[in-house]
Motif scaffolding. Structure first.
Motif, PDB file in Angstrom:
ATOM      1  N   VAL A 133      10.199 -40.481  -6.165  1.00  0.00           N
ATOM      2  CA  VAL A 133       9.946 -40.153  -4.226  1.00  0.00           C
ATOM      3  C   VAL A 133       8.730 -38.568  -3.260  1.00  0.00           C
ATOM      4  CG1 VAL A 133      10.903 -38.178  -2.804  1.00  0.00           C
ATOM      5  CG2 VAL A 133      12.093 -39.356  -4.477  1.00  0.00           C
ATOM      6  N   GLY A 134       8.053 -39.392  -2.841  1.00  0.00           N
ATOM      7  CA  GLY A 134       7.240 -38.603  -1.589  1.00  0.00           C
ATOM      8  C   GLY A 134       5.377 -38.740  -2.943  1.00  0.00           C
ATOM      9  N   GLY A 135       5.485 -40.637  -2.908  1.00  0.00           N
ATOM     10  CA  GLY A 135       4.328 -40.577  -3.857  1.00  0.00           C
ATOM     11  C   GLY A 135       3.923 -40.533  -4.914  1.00  0.00           C
ATOM     12  N   PRO A 136       3.355 -40.242  -5.897  1.00  0.00           N
ATOM     13  CA  PRO A 136       2.691 -40.154  -6.820  1.00  0.00           C
ATOM     14  C   PRO A 136       3.043 -38.192  -7.536  1.00  0.00           C
ATOM     15  CG  PRO A 136       0.569 -39.644  -5.872  1.00  0.00           C
ATOM     16  CD  PRO A 136       1.974 -39.958  -4.756  1.00  0.00           C
ATOM     17  N   THR A 137       4.044 -37.448  -6.788  1.00  0.00           N
ATOM     18  CA  THR A 137       4.161 -36.302  -7.065  1.00  0.00           C
ATOM     19  C   THR A 137       5.145 -35.912  -8.225  1.00  0.00           C
ATOM     20  OG1 THR A 137       4.696 -35.995  -5.416  1.00  0.00           O
ATOM     21  CG2 THR A 137       2.679 -35.090  -5.288  1.00  0.00           C
ATOM     22  N   GLY A 138       6.453 -37.137  -8.032  1.00  0.00           N
ATOM     23  CA  GLY A 138       7.729 -37.058  -8.716  1.00  0.00           C
ATOM     24  C   GLY A 138       8.094 -38.368  -9.403  1.00  0.00           C
ATOM     25  N   GLY A 166      -2.487 -32.324  -0.921  1.00  0.00           N
ATOM     26  CA  GLY A 166      -1.769 -31.653  -2.184  1.00  0.00           C
ATOM     27  C   GLY A 166      -1.136 -32.109  -3.695  1.00  0.00           C
ATOM     28  N   TYR A 167      -2.497 -32.955  -4.045  1.00  0.00           N
ATOM     29  CA  TYR A 167      -2.277 -33.533  -5.638  1.00  0.00           C
ATOM     30  C   TYR A 167      -2.493 -32.289  -6.462  1.00  0.00           C
ATOM     31  CZ  TYR A 167      -1.775 -37.115  -9.609  1.00  0.00           C
ATOM     32  OH  TYR A 167      -1.366 -37.385 -10.451  1.00  0.00           O
ATOM     33  N   VAL A 168      -2.266 -31.991  -7.480  1.00  0.00           N
ATOM     34  CA  VAL A 168      -2.880 -31.157  -8.577  1.00  0.00           C
ATOM     35  C   VAL A 168      -3.010 -32.189  -9.778  1.00  0.00           C
ATOM     36  CG1 VAL A 168      -1.960 -29.511  -9.813  1.00  0.00           C
ATOM     37  CG2 VAL A 168      -1.885 -29.237  -7.585  1.00  0.00           C
ATOM     38  N   GLY A 196     -14.140 -39.589 -12.932  1.00  0.00           N
ATOM     39  CA  GLY A 196     -13.057 -40.090 -11.077  1.00  0.00           C
ATOM     40  C   GLY A 196     -11.728 -40.627 -11.882  1.00  0.00           C
ATOM     41  N   ALA A 197     -10.831 -39.425 -11.597  1.00  0.00           N
ATOM     42  CA  ALA A 197      -9.907 -39.685 -11.777  1.00  0.00           C
ATOM     43  C   ALA A 197      -9.266 -38.990 -11.205  1.00  0.00           C
ATOM     44  CB  ALA A 197      -8.992 -39.671 -13.652  1.00  0.00           C
ATOM     45  N   GLN A 198      -7.484 -39.046 -11.469  1.00  0.00           N
ATOM     46  CA  GLN A 198      -6.753 -38.834 -10.831  1.00  0.00           C
ATOM     47  C   GLN A 198      -7.047 -37.774  -8.846  1.00  0.00           C
ATOM     48  OE1 GLN A 198      -3.280 -36.487 -13.264  1.00  0.00           O
ATOM     49  NE2 GLN A 198      -5.024 -35.819 -14.249  1.00  0.00           N
ATOM     50  N   TYR A 199      -7.249 -38.800  -8.142  1.00  0.00           N
ATOM     51  CA  TYR A 199      -7.586 -38.427  -7.306  1.00  0.00           C
ATOM     52  C   TYR A 199      -8.085 -37.336  -6.970  1.00  0.00           C
ATOM     53  CZ  TYR A 199      -2.931 -41.037  -6.299  1.00  0.00           C
ATOM     54  OH  TYR A 199      -1.692 -41.384  -6.483  1.00  0.00           O
ATOM     55  N   GLN A 200      -9.296 -37.427  -7.740  1.00  0.00           N
ATOM     56  CA  GLN A 200     -11.197 -36.701  -8.337  1.00  0.00           C
ATOM     57  C   GLN A 200     -11.739 -37.223  -8.865  1.00  0.00           C
ATOM     58  OE1 GLN A 200      -9.521 -32.697  -7.777  1.00  0.00           O
ATOM     59  NE2 GLN A 200      -7.626 -34.216  -7.471  1.00  0.00           N
ATOM     60  N   ALA A 201     -12.781 -36.823  -7.607  1.00  0.00           N
ATOM     61  CA  ALA A 201     -14.935 -37.504  -7.902  1.00  0.00           C
ATOM     62  C   ALA A 201     -14.726 -36.827  -9.356  1.00  0.00           C
ATOM     63  CB  ALA A 201     -14.862 -37.525  -6.455  1.00  0.00           C
TER      64      ALA A 201
END
Length: 456
Positions: A150-155, A197-199, A244-249
């Motif tokens: 739900v709500g993209g990759p966070t859940g 907001g992605y952790v 570079g992974a998980q939305y982190q450069a």
């Protein structure tokens, strides 16, 4: 009535075994009208064909069951609020949220009520296929898009669906395969663009570790591969540590220069493929059934014991089967059947053990031993059935008898005056199945009893 309804609504697309020992997938219809049920079944069939064309799912296709569950919507398609429409009246209230690519269902940023989306998924899955491991919501909209959870990759959870738009053209037909990496195997995205907001977290395919022996996929990195690995095409064919992974450069690393968890149309890298295989074996034992069913068996010498296993084998290679008796491998026995003569074990309690493993080179580390399974039978072996076939008295009052039974081993004669304390007095060491015996021992006085005891 309920059984008839189930037969009309839940359609098997591919059934390879019992739901209790398969990865069970169910495809739900979203944005298909009642008149489009046939189209949905064709689309769901094509979706699963694309899914099973990707490795490692192709090699482990027999480990899956797949079903289609049709639910009619009032209108075709899905909502497109970010582009000003169109808006459609659909059963699960799907929408291209955030931008015209990420598809979600409530609760989301447009509707916080789970009863309008996820709650309906949960209710249907619980009713029709509670054993479902992977739920796919197939959206009847040609615009590419999807998500998992739900709500993209966070859940994510096993009742939240993988959502994918109907788009049969590569690379977008690959969305459901990519999302399965998240939903089923716990893989994370390997993108480098920011996602507010992605952790990020440690995952099978993402890490902050740069010390070689602490990298989760170190078993796949060759000694001459530099760590971290240069982020260019020169190193595109090796497993390494690419930043570079998980939305982190920066600060987070992935196993390959490119992979399906980074780019649609690419294959899963070795590390992601390994994790998917381990996830499959987390749900599926390497056999469907073993026989005999009980774990405690009673047998007599001369009685053949047959042990069997119904294997669930990958397409790409055979499973390794080992049979053991009392911890010792049985020579020449590596197939699904073991025929055993209890006389070879001897009288008493013994163990017969079955070990099955998948020796696939696609898995180099299996700390939880998911690719291995064992089954043990306790076997109580008694002697053969011995029979007194004739009893009489010889000259001088000496008793005689004839003893018969299966050949093999030896037979010991014992005597007792009280049926409690027994003393052996003679052994037939060449037991051929018949013994004619006349007692020449001195009488002990009083009543006397005899018995025969078989020994291996």
């Amino acid at each position: 009535m309920a059984a008839a309804l189930r037969a009309q609504v839940l359609v098997p697309l591919e059934v390879n075994g019992p739901v209790t020992n398969r990865v069970n997938m169910v495809v739900l219809a979203e944005g298909y009208t009642a008149a489009q049920q046939g189209q949905f079944l064709r689309d769901a069939t094509n979706l699963m064909a694309n899914f099973f064309a990707a490795e490692p799912y192709s090699a482990y296709r027999g480990h899956f069951n797949a079903y289609a569950l049709f639910v009619a919507s009032a209108e075709s398609g899905s909502d497109h609020p970010t582009t000003g429409g169109p808006y459609r009246n659909t059963y699960f209230n799907s929408a291209y949220e955030f931008y015209d690519y990420v598809i979600t269902i409530p609760p989301n940023g447009l509707d916080p009520d789970p009863a309008h989306g996820v709650g309906k998924v949960e209710q249907l899955v619980e009713q029709w296929l509670p054993e479902a491991d992977i739920v796919v919501l197939l959206v009847n909209d040609i615009q590419p898009g999807g998500s998992s959870g739900v709500g993209g990759p966070t859940g994510r959870s096993n009742r939240l669906p993988i959502i994918t738009a109907l788009n049969p053209f590569p690379p977008y037909s690959d969305i459901v395969v990519h999302e399965s990496g998240h939903f089923f195997a716990g893989l994370v995205d390997e993108y480098t663009n920011a996602y507010p907001g992605y952790v990020p977290v440690e995952a099978p395919n993402a890490t902050r570790q740069t010390q070689r022996d602490r990298i989760p996929w170190n078993a796949w990195i060759e000694p001459d591969t530099p760590v971290p690995t240069p982020n260019d095409w020169q190193w595109a064919d090796v497993v390494g540590l690419f930043e570079g992974a998980q939305y982190q450069a920066t600060g987070w690393y992935r196993p390959r220069f490119d992979c399906k968890m980074r780019t649609l149309g690419m294959p899963f890298c070795e590390v992601c493929r390994e994790q998917i295989v381990r996830a499959i074996y987390d749900k599926v034992r390497p056999w469907d059934d073993v026989r005999p069913a009980g774990e405690l068996l009673h047998a007599n010498a001369g009685q053949t014991l047959r042990f069997e296993v119904d294997l669930v084998e990958p397409v790409s290679g055979a499973l390794a089967v080992t049979w053991l008796t009392n911890g010792v491998p049985v020579a020449g026995s590596s197939g699904p059947v073991l025929v055993l003569d209890p006389a070879s074990l001897g009288a008493g309690r013994h163990q017969v053990e079955l070990r099955v493993a998948d020796p696939t080179p696609w898995v180099r580390t299996d700390p939880e031993q998911r690719l291995r399974a064992t089954w043990t039978w306790e076997v109580l072996v008694g002697g053969p059935v011995l029979r007194w076939t004739a009893v009489g008295g010889a000259a001088g009052g000496r008793p005689w008898f004839t003893l018969e039974g299966p050949a093999g081993g030896s037979v010991v004669l014992e005597r007792s005056a009280d049926l409690s304390a027994w003393q052996p007095f003679l052994t037939n060491t060449a037991w051929s199945g018949r013994w004619d015996y006349t007692n020449d021992l001195p009488e002990q006085g009083g009543m006397e009893f005899f018995r025969a005891v078989w020994q291996p």
